[in-house]
Design a protein around this motif. Structure first.
Motif, PDB file in Angstrom:
ATOM      1  N   GLU A   1       0.644  -1.277   0.193  1.00 26.00           N
ATOM      2  CA  GLU A   1      -0.027   0.028  -0.298  1.00 26.00           C
ATOM      3  C   GLU A   1       1.136   1.222  -0.377  1.00 26.00           C
ATOM      4  OE1 GLU A   1      -3.492   2.124   2.989  1.00 26.00           O
ATOM      5  OE2 GLU A   1      -2.679   0.052   3.301  1.00 26.00           O
ATOM      6  N   LYS A   2       1.806   1.092   0.864  1.00 25.19           N
ATOM      7  CA  LYS A   2       2.816   2.272   1.043  1.00 25.19           C
ATOM      8  C   LYS A   2       3.828   2.707  -0.184  1.00 25.19           C
ATOM      9  CE  LYS A   2       3.178   2.919   6.054  1.00 25.19           C
ATOM     10  NZ  LYS A   2       4.217   2.515   7.135  1.00 25.19           N
TER      11      LYS A   2
ATOM     12  N   ASP B   1       3.104   1.621  -3.149  1.00 21.07           N
ATOM     13  CA  ASP B   1       2.427   2.029  -4.660  1.00 21.07           C
ATOM     14  C   ASP B   1       1.904   3.912  -4.173  1.00 21.07           C
ATOM     15  OD1 ASP B   1       1.795  -0.478  -5.150  1.00 21.07           O
ATOM     16  OD2 ASP B   1       0.086  -1.339  -5.085  1.00 21.07           O
TER      17      ASP B   1
END
Length: 358
Positions: free
Chosen positions: A40-41, A43
């Protein structure tokens, strides 16, 4: 030479963003992808900087043609990420410090040699004009032999700083405190001026940061293979921060010094470079009056740049050109090894109660 070296970032935190900006400004560098364990981070970072988001260095090499990686992960990860990168065939540029132990630094150097790849460590303060002047004075023999050094850091880090990232302030995730995080920049300059480290005798303490496990202060004596000696006095316990300085005293009796950082000192992602570095000490015969002139020049120069990333860009450009031209980068793995000796030496000496010799 029109070719650009294709870079991948390993890590996506605050300092990675500064390096992304710096690589974009370096004429022979092209940042194409980022990798890291938190998708998530990763991306989000990739989207911000228009990069490919990859699971690891092998994928960056195979899908993006990455030739070199810049490692910006927490300190205990540097060794493992570098070894993965060498295995994938990449050149490796590591955020400071190169590693937390001498054995890891030496193994990284061996792997670089075995794979025919370059290894370097971020040491951007070497490109400060005030720091270059000291190196040139030494090279020109203006100090005689550099035989006495003084390294002083009187800084401050508050609780908010240590809470800003989950890895800060712990032995497991940061690997240490002021010794491994703030002081490596000045350790590098000291070794650039004084040479290879032969012996370290030191001790550390936590003066006023009960919410962290690691050191906020340390003192040490460093003996160099040249015969030179240096004192080390470093702390994150002085509120507000005062300065960081490296002073060199030569056999001729002349001295040269630099205040590399002033005031609260730079924190990646949280502050700017508040005060330009300058030569706060200069007693070279016939050059004493130049110090004030240089101070004015340095203030004017720094007013026209963003010092949070500008000097990263200069080092990254040198690293890329060295690879493209087949020459050694200005900062080598051996330079990172000297800093690792000081780091390891202070911790080991504190534990063993005796000097650590290399």
């Amino acid at each position: 030479m029109n070719k650009k070296l294709r870079f991948g970032l390993i890590g996506y935190g605050k300092v990675a963003a500064l390096h992304a900006r710096a690589l974009a400004a370096a004429p022979h560098c092209e940042l194409v992808s980022v990798s890291g364990h938190n998708k998530e981070k990763r991306d989000a970072f990739a989207s911000q900087w228009k990069l490919a988001s990859r699971d690891g260095v092998q994928e960056m090499v195979q899908k993006d043609g990455v030739e070199a990686v810049l490692i910006t992960t927490p300190h205990p990860r540097h060794y493992f990420d570098a070894m993965d990168a060498f295995s994938a065939g990449c050149h490796v540029l590591v955020e400071k410090p190169l590693s937390l132990s001498v054995s890891e630094a030496e193994e990284m150097m061996r792997q670089a040699q075995a794979t025919g790849r370059f290894l370097s460590v971020i040491s951007q303060r070497r490109w400060y004009p005030a720091c270059i002047r000291i190196r040139e004075a030494i090279d020109q023999g203006l100090l005689g032999s550099p035989l006495l050094g003084q390294l002083t850091i009187l800084g401050w880090r508050d609780e908010e700083y240590y809470r800003s990232d989950p890895w800060r302030g712990s032995w497991e995730h940061e690997g240490g405190g002021v010794i491994v995080n703030q002081a490596p920049h000045q350790f590098d300059l000291l070794c650039w001026y004084m040479g290879e480290v032969a012996e370290v005798y030191g001790a550390w303490a936590n003066v006023n940061h009960p919410y962290i496990e690691v050191d906020d202060s340390a003192v040490a004596t460093v003996r160099f293979k040249s015969g030179g000696l240096s004192s080390v006095f470093i702390s994150n316990s002085q509120k507000p921060g005062i300065y960081a300085k490296v002073h060199i005293h030569g056999s001729s009796g002349a001295s040269a010094g630099v205040q590399t950082d002033g005031g609260a000192m730079f924190i990646a992602g949280r502050s700017g470079v508040l005060e330009p570095p300058y030569n706060d000490l200069w007693t070279v015969p016939g050059q004493e009056a130049l110090r004030e002139q240089w101070h004015k020049e340095d203030k004017a120069f720094f007013a026209g740049i963003d010092a949070t990333w500008y000097f990263f860009s200069l080092q990254e450009e040198d690293f890329a050109r060295a690879i493209l031209e087949g020459r050694t980068p200005a900062v080598s793995g051996r330079d990172g090894l000297q800093v690792a000796r000081i780091i390891e030496g202070i911790y080991r000496s504190n534990k063993e109660g005796k000097p650590v010799r290399y």
